[in-house]
Enzyme design. Structure first.
Site, short mmCIF file in Angstrom:
data_model
loop_
_atom_site.label_atom_id
_atom_site.label_comp_id
_atom_site.label_asym_id
_atom_site.label_seq_id
_atom_site.Cartn_x
_atom_site.Cartn_y
_atom_site.Cartn_z
N ASP A 1 9.92 -27.37 34.60
CA ASP A 1 9.88 -25.93 34.29
C ASP A 1 9.75 -25.10 35.56
OD1 ASP A 1 7.51 -27.36 34.21
OD2 ASP A 1 6.46 -25.92 32.97
N LYS B 1 8.32 -34.23 34.07
CA LYS B 1 7.28 -33.47 33.36
C LYS B 1 6.13 -34.46 33.15
CE LYS B 1 6.03 -29.75 30.89
NZ LYS B 1 5.78 -28.42 31.47
N ASP C 1 21.11 -33.61 32.64
CA ASP C 1 22.17 -32.92 31.91
C ASP C 1 21.96 -31.40 32.04
OD1 ASP C 1 24.27 -32.39 30.23
OD2 ASP C 1 23.20 -32.86 28.38
N TYR D 1 18.78 -40.31 25.60
CA TYR D 1 20.17 -40.69 25.35
C TYR D 1 20.30 -42.17 25.02
CZ TYR D 1 21.82 -36.24 27.16
OH TYR D 1 22.06 -34.91 27.35
#
Ligand code: NAD
Length: 363
Positions: free
Chosen positions: A224, A191, A248, A124
Protein backbone atom coordinates in the site's frame (compact mmCIF):
# COMPACT_ATOMS: atom_id res chain seq x y z
CA UNK A 1 19.41 -21.11 -39.79
CA UNK A 2 16.08 -19.43 -39.04
CA UNK A 3 14.94 -19.40 -35.40
CA UNK A 4 12.04 -21.76 -34.79
CA UNK A 5 9.47 -19.90 -32.70
CA UNK A 6 5.96 -20.93 -31.71
CA UNK A 7 3.63 -18.14 -32.79
CA UNK A 8 0.21 -17.78 -31.15
CA UNK A 9 -1.95 -15.04 -32.59
CA UNK A 10 -4.45 -15.16 -29.72
CA UNK A 11 -7.89 -13.61 -30.01
CA UNK A 12 -9.55 -10.19 -29.74
CA UNK A 13 -6.89 -7.68 -30.84
CA UNK A 14 -4.27 -10.46 -30.70
CA UNK A 15 -4.12 -11.27 -34.44
CA UNK A 16 -3.68 -7.59 -35.40
CA UNK A 17 -0.87 -6.79 -32.99
CA UNK A 18 0.81 -10.14 -33.70
CA UNK A 19 0.74 -9.60 -37.47
CA UNK A 20 2.24 -6.12 -37.04
CA UNK A 21 4.95 -7.60 -34.80
CA UNK A 22 5.75 -10.40 -37.25
CA UNK A 23 6.30 -7.76 -39.94
CA UNK A 24 8.72 -5.64 -37.91
CA UNK A 25 10.62 -8.67 -36.61
CA UNK A 26 11.11 -9.94 -40.16
CA UNK A 27 12.20 -6.45 -41.25
CA UNK A 28 15.13 -6.62 -38.80
CA UNK A 29 16.69 -9.20 -41.14
CA UNK A 30 16.66 -11.94 -38.50
CA UNK A 31 15.16 -15.09 -40.00
CA UNK A 32 12.29 -16.95 -38.31
CA UNK A 33 10.46 -20.14 -38.92
CA UNK A 34 7.08 -19.47 -37.32
CA UNK A 35 5.45 -22.57 -35.90
CA UNK A 36 1.82 -21.42 -35.91
CA UNK A 37 -0.29 -22.64 -32.99
CA UNK A 38 -3.92 -21.78 -32.29
CA UNK A 39 -5.05 -21.06 -28.74
CA UNK A 40 -7.96 -19.10 -27.28
CA UNK A 41 -11.36 -18.58 -28.88
CA UNK A 42 -10.29 -19.95 -32.29
CA UNK A 43 -9.03 -23.17 -30.71
CA UNK A 44 -12.21 -23.54 -28.66
CA UNK A 45 -14.22 -23.52 -31.91
CA UNK A 46 -11.85 -25.89 -33.77
CA UNK A 47 -10.68 -28.31 -31.08
CA UNK A 48 -13.24 -27.90 -28.27
CA UNK A 49 -10.57 -26.55 -25.92
CA UNK A 50 -8.87 -23.14 -25.83
CA UNK A 51 -5.49 -24.78 -25.18
CA UNK A 52 -4.94 -27.94 -27.29
CA UNK A 53 -2.00 -30.17 -26.31
CA UNK A 54 -0.20 -29.55 -29.59
CA UNK A 55 0.29 -25.89 -28.57
CA UNK A 56 2.12 -26.92 -25.41
CA UNK A 57 4.11 -29.52 -27.38
CA UNK A 58 5.17 -26.90 -29.92
CA UNK A 59 6.38 -24.52 -27.19
CA UNK A 60 8.22 -27.32 -25.38
CA UNK A 61 9.94 -28.26 -28.62
CA UNK A 62 10.89 -24.75 -29.80
CA UNK A 63 11.57 -23.37 -26.29
CA UNK A 64 10.64 -19.88 -27.48
CA UNK A 65 7.14 -18.53 -28.14
CA UNK A 66 5.60 -15.22 -29.13
CA UNK A 67 2.00 -14.85 -28.10
CA UNK A 68 -0.84 -12.39 -28.65
CA UNK A 69 -3.37 -11.83 -25.86
CA UNK A 70 -6.09 -14.37 -25.16
CA UNK A 71 -9.50 -13.69 -23.62
CA UNK A 72 -10.32 -15.30 -20.29
CA UNK A 73 -14.06 -15.93 -19.99
CA UNK A 74 -15.37 -14.66 -16.64
CA UNK A 75 -17.05 -17.21 -14.37
CA UNK A 76 -17.19 -20.92 -15.10
CA UNK A 77 -15.32 -22.97 -17.73
CA UNK A 78 -11.62 -23.11 -18.59
CA UNK A 79 -9.76 -21.13 -15.93
CA UNK A 80 -7.32 -19.10 -18.07
CA UNK A 81 -5.17 -20.07 -21.04
CA UNK A 82 -2.59 -17.49 -19.97
CA UNK A 83 -2.29 -18.73 -16.39
CA UNK A 84 -2.35 -22.38 -17.54
CA UNK A 85 0.51 -21.78 -20.00
CA UNK A 86 2.63 -20.17 -17.28
CA UNK A 87 1.92 -22.90 -14.74
CA UNK A 88 2.13 -25.92 -17.04
CA UNK A 89 5.42 -24.79 -18.59
CA UNK A 90 6.70 -23.53 -15.22
CA UNK A 91 7.39 -20.05 -16.61
CA UNK A 92 7.91 -18.76 -13.12
CA UNK A 93 9.29 -15.29 -13.85
CA UNK A 94 7.13 -12.63 -15.45
CA UNK A 95 9.38 -9.82 -16.61
CA UNK A 96 7.71 -6.51 -17.41
CA UNK A 97 9.92 -3.54 -18.20
CA UNK A 98 8.14 -0.18 -17.86
CA UNK A 99 10.14 2.59 -19.40
CA UNK A 100 9.22 6.03 -20.71
CA UNK A 101 9.89 6.61 -24.38
CA UNK A 102 9.99 10.39 -24.93
CA UNK A 103 6.75 11.47 -26.58
CA UNK A 104 4.36 9.15 -24.71
CA UNK A 105 1.57 10.82 -22.74
CA UNK A 106 2.76 10.69 -19.13
CA UNK A 107 2.92 12.90 -16.05
CA UNK A 108 6.50 11.89 -15.29
CA UNK A 109 9.80 12.98 -16.81
CA UNK A 110 11.65 9.72 -16.30
CA UNK A 111 10.62 6.22 -15.27
CA UNK A 112 12.55 3.04 -15.96
CA UNK A 113 11.22 0.25 -13.76
CA UNK A 114 11.39 -3.49 -14.28
CA UNK A 115 8.66 -5.53 -12.63
CA UNK A 116 9.60 -9.14 -11.82
CA UNK A 117 6.39 -10.95 -10.91
CA UNK A 118 6.26 -14.49 -9.53
CA UNK A 119 4.12 -16.31 -12.05
CA UNK A 120 3.02 -19.67 -10.64
CA UNK A 121 1.91 -19.33 -7.00
CA UNK A 122 -0.08 -17.02 -4.71
CA UNK A 123 -3.80 -16.59 -5.34
CA UNK A 124 -3.21 -17.70 -8.95
CA UNK A 125 -2.35 -21.24 -7.85
CA UNK A 126 -5.99 -22.03 -8.65
CA UNK A 127 -6.70 -23.79 -5.35
CA UNK A 128 -10.24 -22.74 -4.61
CA UNK A 129 -13.22 -24.17 -2.79
CA UNK A 130 -16.67 -23.24 -3.96
CA UNK A 131 -19.36 -22.03 -1.57
CA UNK A 132 -21.34 -24.95 -0.01
CA UNK A 133 -19.12 -27.59 -1.68
CA UNK A 134 -18.06 -30.67 0.34
CA UNK A 135 -14.44 -29.37 0.28
CA UNK A 136 -15.52 -25.99 1.62
CA UNK A 137 -17.42 -27.80 4.41
CA UNK A 138 -14.24 -29.76 5.33
CA UNK A 139 -12.21 -26.58 5.40
CA UNK A 140 -14.83 -24.87 7.58
CA UNK A 141 -14.60 -27.79 10.01
CA UNK A 142 -10.81 -27.65 10.02
CA UNK A 143 -10.87 -23.93 10.72
CA UNK A 144 -13.35 -24.37 13.53
CA UNK A 145 -11.27 -27.19 15.08
CA UNK A 146 -7.84 -25.65 14.71
CA UNK A 147 -8.37 -21.90 14.85
CA UNK A 148 -11.49 -21.67 16.94
CA UNK A 149 -12.59 -18.95 14.56
CA UNK A 150 -16.10 -18.71 13.23
CA UNK A 151 -15.95 -18.44 9.47
CA UNK A 152 -19.28 -17.85 7.81
CA UNK A 153 -20.86 -21.05 6.45
CA UNK A 154 -21.66 -19.29 3.17
CA UNK A 155 -18.01 -18.62 2.31
CA UNK A 156 -15.97 -19.46 -0.79
CA UNK A 157 -12.18 -19.85 -0.55
CA UNK A 158 -9.18 -19.02 -2.75
CA UNK A 159 -5.91 -20.06 -1.16
CA UNK A 160 -2.87 -17.83 -1.15
CA UNK A 161 0.10 -20.16 -1.59
CA UNK A 162 3.64 -18.85 -1.23
CA UNK A 163 6.51 -21.33 -0.95
CA UNK A 164 10.11 -20.97 0.07
CA UNK A 165 11.20 -22.65 -3.18
CA UNK A 166 9.04 -20.40 -5.36
CA UNK A 167 10.23 -17.28 -3.57
CA UNK A 168 13.88 -18.25 -3.64
CA UNK A 169 13.95 -18.73 -7.40
CA UNK A 170 12.02 -15.56 -8.28
CA UNK A 171 14.15 -13.36 -6.01
CA UNK A 172 17.30 -14.95 -7.40
CA UNK A 173 15.95 -14.30 -10.92
CA UNK A 174 15.40 -10.60 -10.08
CA UNK A 175 18.87 -10.19 -8.58
CA UNK A 176 20.55 -12.03 -11.47
CA UNK A 177 18.60 -9.85 -13.91
CA UNK A 178 19.81 -6.75 -12.05
CA UNK A 179 23.42 -7.93 -12.30
CA UNK A 180 23.22 -8.90 -15.97
CA UNK A 181 21.59 -5.61 -16.94
CA UNK A 182 23.63 -3.15 -14.90
CA UNK A 183 20.76 -2.26 -12.59
CA UNK A 184 21.39 -1.04 -9.06
CA UNK A 185 18.53 -1.93 -6.76
CA UNK A 186 15.88 -4.61 -6.17
CA UNK A 187 12.85 -3.85 -4.00
CA UNK A 188 10.73 -6.71 -2.62
CA UNK A 189 7.03 -5.86 -2.32
CA UNK A 190 4.77 -7.50 0.27
CA UNK A 191 2.14 -7.14 2.98
CA UNK A 192 4.10 -9.10 5.58
CA UNK A 193 2.68 -7.05 8.45
CA UNK A 194 -0.73 -8.69 7.89
CA UNK A 195 0.00 -12.01 6.12
CA UNK A 196 2.81 -13.32 8.29
CA UNK A 197 3.02 -16.86 6.91
CA UNK A 198 2.73 -16.09 3.19
CA UNK A 199 4.05 -12.57 2.56
CA UNK A 200 6.14 -12.86 5.73
CA UNK A 201 7.81 -15.94 4.25
CA UNK A 202 8.30 -14.15 0.93
CA UNK A 203 10.05 -11.28 2.72
CA UNK A 204 12.31 -13.37 4.94
CA UNK A 205 13.42 -15.61 2.04
CA UNK A 206 13.97 -12.54 -0.16
CA UNK A 207 16.21 -10.96 2.50
CA UNK A 208 18.17 -14.18 2.85
CA UNK A 209 18.71 -14.57 -0.92
CA UNK A 210 19.71 -10.90 -1.26
CA UNK A 211 22.56 -11.37 1.21
CA UNK A 212 24.45 -13.27 -1.53
CA UNK A 213 24.27 -10.21 -3.82
CA UNK A 214 26.21 -7.52 -1.98
CA UNK A 215 26.75 -5.64 -5.28
CA UNK A 216 22.97 -5.03 -5.65
CA UNK A 217 21.14 -2.76 -3.22
CA UNK A 218 18.13 -4.52 -1.73
CA UNK A 219 15.19 -3.13 0.23
CA UNK A 220 11.48 -3.84 0.71
CA UNK A 221 8.23 -1.94 0.85
CA UNK A 222 4.67 -2.66 1.91
CA UNK A 223 2.36 -2.80 -1.11
CA UNK A 224 0.00 0.00 0.00
CA UNK A 225 2.88 2.36 0.76
CA UNK A 226 4.35 1.51 -2.63
CA UNK A 227 1.14 2.48 -4.45
CA UNK A 228 1.24 5.93 -2.87
CA UNK A 229 4.96 6.40 -3.55
CA UNK A 230 4.70 5.20 -7.14
CA UNK A 231 2.15 7.85 -7.94
CA UNK A 232 4.21 10.59 -6.24
CA UNK A 233 7.76 9.72 -7.32
CA UNK A 234 8.23 6.58 -9.42
CA UNK A 235 11.75 7.70 -10.40
CA UNK A 236 13.16 6.32 -7.14
CA UNK A 237 12.50 2.69 -8.13
CA UNK A 238 14.58 0.33 -10.24
CA UNK A 239 13.44 -3.34 -10.04
CA UNK A 240 10.50 -4.78 -8.12
CA UNK A 241 10.16 -8.42 -7.17
CA UNK A 242 6.65 -9.40 -6.09
CA UNK A 243 4.28 -12.29 -5.47
CA UNK A 244 1.88 -13.01 -8.32
CA UNK A 245 -1.18 -10.86 -7.52
CA UNK A 246 0.73 -7.73 -6.45
CA UNK A 247 2.87 -8.21 -9.56
CA UNK A 248 -0.21 -8.18 -11.77
CA UNK A 249 -1.53 -4.99 -10.20
CA UNK A 250 1.77 -3.13 -9.94
CA UNK A 251 2.81 -3.94 -13.50
CA UNK A 252 -0.46 -2.46 -14.76
CA UNK A 253 0.06 0.61 -12.54
CA UNK A 254 3.62 0.98 -13.89
CA UNK A 255 2.32 0.62 -17.46
CA UNK A 256 0.06 3.58 -16.67
CA UNK A 257 3.05 5.62 -15.47
CA UNK A 258 4.92 5.15 -18.74
CA UNK A 259 2.18 5.86 -21.29
CA UNK A 260 -0.30 2.99 -20.98
CA UNK A 261 -0.78 -0.62 -21.97
CA UNK A 262 0.05 0.13 -25.60
CA UNK A 263 3.76 0.40 -24.72
CA UNK A 264 4.10 -2.23 -21.96
CA UNK A 265 5.88 -5.41 -23.09
CA UNK A 266 6.47 -8.63 -21.18
CA UNK A 267 8.01 -12.08 -21.01
CA UNK A 268 7.27 -15.26 -19.07
CA UNK A 269 10.50 -17.08 -18.42
CA UNK A 270 11.35 -20.50 -17.00
CA UNK A 271 14.60 -22.40 -16.77
CA UNK A 272 14.33 -23.71 -20.33
CA UNK A 273 11.42 -21.97 -22.05
CA UNK A 274 10.51 -18.31 -22.66
CA UNK A 275 7.19 -16.95 -23.88
CA UNK A 276 6.93 -13.31 -24.91
CA UNK A 277 3.66 -11.38 -24.78
CA UNK A 278 2.45 -7.86 -24.06
CA UNK A 279 1.06 -6.98 -20.62
CA UNK A 280 -2.30 -6.00 -22.10
CA UNK A 281 -5.23 -8.29 -22.76
CA UNK A 282 -7.39 -8.96 -25.81
CA UNK A 283 -9.37 -5.68 -25.59
CA UNK A 284 -12.36 -7.30 -27.37
CA UNK A 285 -14.14 -4.02 -28.07
CA UNK A 286 -11.31 -3.01 -30.45
CA UNK A 287 -10.94 -6.41 -32.16
CA UNK A 288 -10.69 -6.23 -35.95
CA UNK A 289 -10.75 -2.42 -35.99
CA UNK A 290 -7.07 -1.80 -36.90
CA UNK A 291 -7.03 0.69 -34.04
CA UNK A 292 -4.87 -0.47 -31.11
CA UNK A 293 -1.20 0.06 -30.50
CA UNK A 294 1.03 -2.86 -31.54
CA UNK A 295 4.12 -1.40 -29.79
CA UNK A 296 3.73 -3.41 -26.57
CA UNK A 297 3.80 -6.59 -28.63
CA UNK A 298 6.64 -5.27 -30.83
CA UNK A 299 8.67 -4.46 -27.71
CA UNK A 300 7.95 -7.98 -26.45
CA UNK A 301 9.38 -9.09 -29.80
CA UNK A 302 12.50 -7.01 -29.10
CA UNK A 303 12.81 -8.78 -25.73
CA UNK A 304 12.59 -12.08 -27.63
CA UNK A 305 15.36 -10.99 -30.00
CA UNK A 306 17.60 -10.25 -26.99
CA UNK A 307 16.75 -13.63 -25.51
CA UNK A 308 17.81 -15.24 -28.82
CA UNK A 309 21.12 -13.35 -28.67
CA UNK A 310 20.14 -10.92 -31.46
CA UNK A 311 20.98 -7.81 -29.44
CA UNK A 312 21.84 -5.58 -32.37
CA UNK A 313 18.51 -6.33 -34.13
CA UNK A 314 16.64 -5.83 -30.84
CA UNK A 315 18.29 -2.44 -30.26
CA UNK A 316 17.54 -1.38 -33.84
CA UNK A 317 13.88 -2.36 -33.49
CA UNK A 318 13.57 -0.57 -30.15
CA UNK A 319 15.24 2.58 -31.55
CA UNK A 320 12.81 2.56 -34.50
CA UNK A 321 9.80 2.25 -32.16
CA UNK A 322 11.19 5.06 -29.98
CA UNK A 323 11.69 7.24 -33.06
CA UNK A 324 8.08 6.71 -34.21
CA UNK A 325 6.84 7.62 -30.71
CA UNK A 326 9.10 10.69 -30.52
CA UNK A 327 7.95 11.96 -33.91
CA UNK A 328 4.32 11.43 -32.93
CA UNK A 329 2.96 11.50 -36.51
CA UNK A 330 2.20 7.81 -36.96
CA UNK A 331 1.00 6.61 -33.61
CA UNK A 332 -2.28 5.06 -32.48
CA UNK A 333 -5.02 6.84 -30.52
CA UNK A 334 -3.49 6.11 -27.12
CA UNK A 335 -0.25 8.00 -27.90
CA UNK A 336 -1.67 10.68 -30.15
CA UNK A 337 -0.48 14.23 -29.63
CA UNK A 338 -3.30 16.70 -30.30
CA UNK A 339 -1.94 17.94 -33.61
CA UNK A 340 -2.06 14.66 -35.60
CA UNK A 341 -4.94 12.25 -36.22
CA UNK A 342 -4.23 8.72 -34.99
CA UNK A 343 -3.16 5.99 -37.40
CA UNK A 344 -4.09 2.28 -37.32
CA UNK A 345 -2.22 -0.80 -36.07
CA UNK A 346 -0.83 -1.77 -39.48
CA UNK A 347 0.34 1.79 -40.26
CA UNK A 348 2.44 1.72 -37.08
CA UNK A 349 4.19 -1.39 -38.41
CA UNK A 350 4.92 0.45 -41.67
CA UNK A 351 6.24 3.48 -39.75
CA UNK A 352 8.54 1.33 -37.61
CA UNK A 353 9.88 -0.51 -40.68
CA UNK A 354 10.46 2.84 -42.40
CA UNK A 355 12.50 4.07 -39.40
CA UNK A 356 14.63 0.93 -39.47
CA UNK A 357 15.24 1.40 -43.21
CA UNK A 358 16.10 5.08 -42.71
CA UNK A 359 18.68 4.17 -40.09
CA UNK A 360 20.19 1.58 -42.41
CA UNK A 361 20.45 4.04 -45.30
CA UNK A 362 22.28 6.59 -43.09
CA UNK A 363 24.86 3.96 -42.07
P1 NAD B 1 -7.20 -5.22 -21.80
O1 NAD B 1 -5.75 -5.04 -21.48
O2 NAD B 1 -7.54 -6.16 -22.88
O3 NAD B 1 -7.82 -3.82 -22.21
C1 NAD B 1 -8.15 -2.77 -21.33
C2 NAD B 1 -8.13 -1.46 -22.09
O4 NAD B 1 -6.76 -1.07 -22.28
C3 NAD B 1 -8.69 -1.53 -23.50
O5 NAD B 1 -10.07 -1.37 -23.54
C4 NAD B 1 -7.97 -0.40 -24.17
O6 NAD B 1 -8.59 0.82 -23.85
C5 NAD B 1 -6.60 -0.44 -23.54
N1 NAD B 1 -5.65 -1.24 -24.33
C6 NAD B 1 -5.29 -2.53 -24.13
N2 NAD B 1 -4.38 -2.89 -25.04
C7 NAD B 1 -4.16 -1.80 -25.83
C8 NAD B 1 -3.32 -1.55 -26.95
N3 NAD B 1 -2.51 -2.49 -27.46
N4 NAD B 1 -3.37 -0.31 -27.50
C9 NAD B 1 -4.15 0.62 -27.02
N5 NAD B 1 -4.97 0.46 -25.96
C10 NAD B 1 -4.97 -0.75 -25.37
O7 NAD B 1 -7.92 -5.59 -20.44
P2 NAD B 1 -9.36 -6.22 -20.18
O8 NAD B 1 -10.36 -5.52 -21.03
O9 NAD B 1 -9.52 -6.21 -18.72
O10 NAD B 1 -9.21 -7.73 -20.65
C11 NAD B 1 -9.75 -8.26 -21.85
C12 NAD B 1 -9.49 -9.75 -21.88
O11 NAD B 1 -8.09 -10.01 -21.99
C13 NAD B 1 -9.97 -10.46 -20.61
O12 NAD B 1 -10.58 -11.68 -20.97
C14 NAD B 1 -8.68 -10.71 -19.84
O13 NAD B 1 -8.77 -11.81 -18.99
C15 NAD B 1 -7.71 -10.96 -20.98
N6 NAD B 1 -6.29 -10.72 -20.63
C16 NAD B 1 -5.39 -11.49 -21.28
C17 NAD B 1 -4.05 -11.29 -21.06
C18 NAD B 1 -3.07 -12.15 -21.80
O14 NAD B 1 -3.40 -12.71 -22.82
N7 NAD B 1 -1.84 -12.27 -21.33
C19 NAD B 1 -3.61 -10.29 -20.19
C20 NAD B 1 -4.56 -9.49 -19.56
C21 NAD B 1 -5.90 -9.71 -19.80
Amino acid sequence: MPYKVTLIHGDGIGPEVTKATERVLEATGVKFHWDLAIAGEGAQDMFGTPLPDYVLDSIRKNKVALKGPITTPVGLGFRSVNVTLRQTLDLYACLRPCKIYPGVPTLYPEVDIVVVRENTEDLYAGIEFEIRSPEAAKLLNLLRDTRGKAVREDSGFSLKIISETGTRRIVKFALEYARANGRKKVTAVHKANIMKYSDGLFLSVAREVARDYSDIEFDDVIIDTLCMRLVRSPQQYDIFVLPNLYGDLISELCAGLVGGLGVAPGANIGDHIALFEPTHGSAPKYAGKNKVNPMAMMLSGAMMLRHLGEKEAADRLERAIAAVVAEGKKVTYDLRPNSYPPVGTSQVAEAVIEKMEEEESVE
